[in-house]
Design an enzyme around this catalytic site. Structure first.
Site, PDB file in Angstrom:
ATOM      1  N   GLU A  90      57.306 102.931  68.905  1.00 23.50           N
ATOM      2  CA  GLU A  90      57.045 101.478  69.081  1.00 23.50           C
ATOM      3  C   GLU A  90      55.470 101.435  69.404  1.00 23.50           C
ATOM      4  O   GLU A  90      54.849 102.046  70.231  1.00 23.50           O
ATOM      5  CB  GLU A  90      57.750 100.861  70.167  1.00 23.50           C
ATOM      6  CG  GLU A  90      59.194 100.795  70.103  1.00 23.50           C
ATOM      7  CD  GLU A  90      59.820 100.435  71.503  1.00 23.50           C
ATOM      8  OE1 GLU A  90      59.245  99.858  72.213  1.00 23.50           O
ATOM      9  OE2 GLU A  90      60.900 100.828  71.542  1.00 23.50           O
ATOM     10  N   CYS A 334      59.057  98.909  77.819  1.00 22.41           N
ATOM     11  CA  CYS A 334      58.854 100.053  77.405  1.00 22.41           C
ATOM     12  C   CYS A 334      59.965 100.827  76.687  1.00 22.41           C
ATOM     13  O   CYS A 334      60.892 100.902  77.261  1.00 22.41           O
ATOM     14  CB  CYS A 334      58.222 101.011  78.143  1.00 22.41           C
ATOM     15  SG  CYS A 334      57.059 100.170  79.395  1.00 22.41           S
TER      16      CYS A 334
END
Ligand code: SAH
Length: 348
Positions: A90, A334
Site C-alpha cells: 500500500e 496502516c
C-alpha cells in the site's frame, strides 16, 4: 529482473563504468528517469539503439501494477500495488496546503508486532528493494504530472520498520533526495522508527538531514513493552540514550509519535510521565488519532480527551500537536487495505 530504480546515483555511475560506458551517462539516465520520468527505455533519445537495448534486456523500470485506487473526500489517495512477484503493498498520498506527501511502504508485512497495528497482522515476508520503494514515489509522481504537481514530502511510515531494512531505505532516500534525482528536500522527508537503537545511533552518526520520528506510544516500560515488543530489547532508558546521541550529533528537532488509545495510555498520569520524560529535549509530541483495527480491540479517544492530554503535556513543558486525521473513509490505517485484500483472497 532488477529494476533500474534500484541504484542510487553513485551506484549507477559504477554500473555504467563497469559496462564500458562513460561515468556521465549516469547523469543522463537519472535525468530520463527522474526529471523526464520516462515509462519506456526507448524514450531515452540521446542514447543509441544498442545502449537502449542493453537497458531493456537487463532492467525493468517500475514493475508496479495498480490493483485498486481509493480517493477520500479530503483528497487522500490510497493505492494498492502489485509487485513483480505478485505481492501486494500500500502507498498513500495525502494532500496538505503545503504540498503532496507520500507515505511509503518499506517491507512486506512487519516483524515488530506492535499490538495496535494492522501491519503486523502478517509477519514480514521480505524487505522491499530500493527500486520498489522508488517505484511507489514514481507512480504517484507520474499521476501528479498530469495535473502539473509534484510529490513535495515523503514520510517513511507505511507498512514495515525502515530501520529493519536500513540499507535499502537509505539508498531509496538518496535517489529521491539527490539534486540529479527527484530533488525532494531532506527536510521534507521523515523516517519513523519504533526504536531500534543501534540503527538510530548509526543514523545519527551519518548526519543525514532527514527528519526522525520515534513511535513512543507509552511513557513507561511496563506499558510500552505491552504495546510494543521492541521495548523489551530496547527499553525507554536505552532508547533515550540513543536519542541523546542523535540530538547531540544533529541539532535537529525530534518528533515523538503518541497514539492515544482509550483507557490504555491516555491517563493524566501517562501525560505527566510523558512530560517528565521529554522535558528539556529538543522535541515535540505528535498526538495521533487511532484508526481502529477490527482485529485488535483498541479504541481511539475523542477530541476532548485528546485536548486534556495535550494540555497536561504542554503545561509540563513539552511541545505538542494533535495530528489531523486523513482518509478516515478509506481504510487509511496502516496495512488495512492490504489486510482486507488478502482476507478476500483467503490468505489471512
Ligand atoms: N515501523 C515504523 C513506521 C511505520 S508505522 C514505526 O513504528 O514508526 C508509522 C506510525 O503509524 C507509527 O507511529 C505507528 O505506531 C502508527 N500506527 C500504526 N497503526 C496505527 C493505527 N491503527 N492508527 C494510527 N496510527 C498507527
Amino acid at each position: 529482473m532488477k529494476s533500474i530504480y534500484d541504484y542510487n546515483y553513485e551506484q549507477l555511475q559504477e554500473v555504467m563504468i563497469q559496462h564500458g560506458y562513460k561515468r556521465f551517462r549516469a547523469k543522463q539516465i537519472f535525468e530520463w528517469l527522474y526529471r523526464k520520468r520516462i515509462s519506456e527505455f526507448d524514450q531515452m533519445s540521446n542514447l543509441n539503439k544498442d545502449s537502449r537495448d542493453w537497458f531493456k534486456n537487463n532492467y525493468i523500470l517500475s514493475g508496479l501494477k495498480v490493483r485498486t485506487k481509493q480517493v477520500s473526500k479530503d483528497g487522500t489517495t490510497k493505492f494498492l500495488f502489485e509487485l513483480e512477484d505478485g505481492n501486494l503493498i500500500e502507498t498513500v498520498m495525502m494532500v496538505f496546503d503545503y504540498g503532496n506527501s507520500v507515505c511509503v511502504t518499506t517491507q512486506l508485512g512487519c516483524n515488530m508486532g506492535c499490538d495496535f497495528c494492522a501491519s503486523g497482522l502478517l509477519k514480514k515476508k521480505r524487505d522491499l528493494t530500493c527500486g520498489e520503494m522508488v517505484a511507489q514515489i514514481m507512480y504517484v509522481q507520474q499521476e501528479l504530472d498530469k495535473i502539473g504537481e509534484r510529490v513535495s514530502h515523503v514520510v517513511v511510515m507505511g507498512t514495515g520498520e525502515p530501520f529493519d531494512n536500513y540499507e535499502n531505505v537509505m539508498n531509496f532516500l538518496s535517489v529521491i533526495n539527490t539534486d540529479v534525482g527527484l530533488a525532494i528536500g531532506a527536510r521534507h522527508i521523515t523516517i519513523s522508527t519504533c526504536g531500534i537503537v543501534p540503527k538510530i545511533i548509526e543514523f545519527s552518526q551519518s548526519h543525514y538531514q532527514y527528519n526522525l520520528a520515534i513511535s513512543l506510544h507509552a511513557p513507561n516500560d511496563e506499558l510500552r513493552s505491552k504495546l510494543m515488543p521492541i521495548n523489551k530489547a530496547y527499553p525507554i532508558k536505552e532508547l533515550m540514550r540513543g536519542l541523546h546521541i542523535y540530538m547531540s550529533e544533529n541539532n535537529r528537532r525530534l518528533t515523538f509519535e503518541y497514539i492515544l488509545l482509550k483507557g490504555v495510555n491516555d491517563s493524566q498520569l501517562c501525560a505527566k510521565q510523558l512530560a517528565n520524560l521529554l522535558r528539556g529535549t529538543n522535541s515535540y509530541v505528535n498526538l495521533i488519532p487511532y484508526n481502529s483495527v477490527d482485529e485488535h480491540g483498541y479504541q481511539g479517544v475523542n477530541f476532548d480527551a485528546a485536548m486534556k492530554f495535550y494540555d497536561t503535556i504542554v503545561k509540563g513543558g513539552v511541545r505538542a500537536t494533535i495530528r489531523k486525521e486523513h482518509g478516515g473513509d478509506i481504510d487509511a490505517a496502516c496495512g488495512q487495505l492490504r489486510a482486507k485484500e488478502l482476507m478476500k483472497e483467503g490468505k489471512l
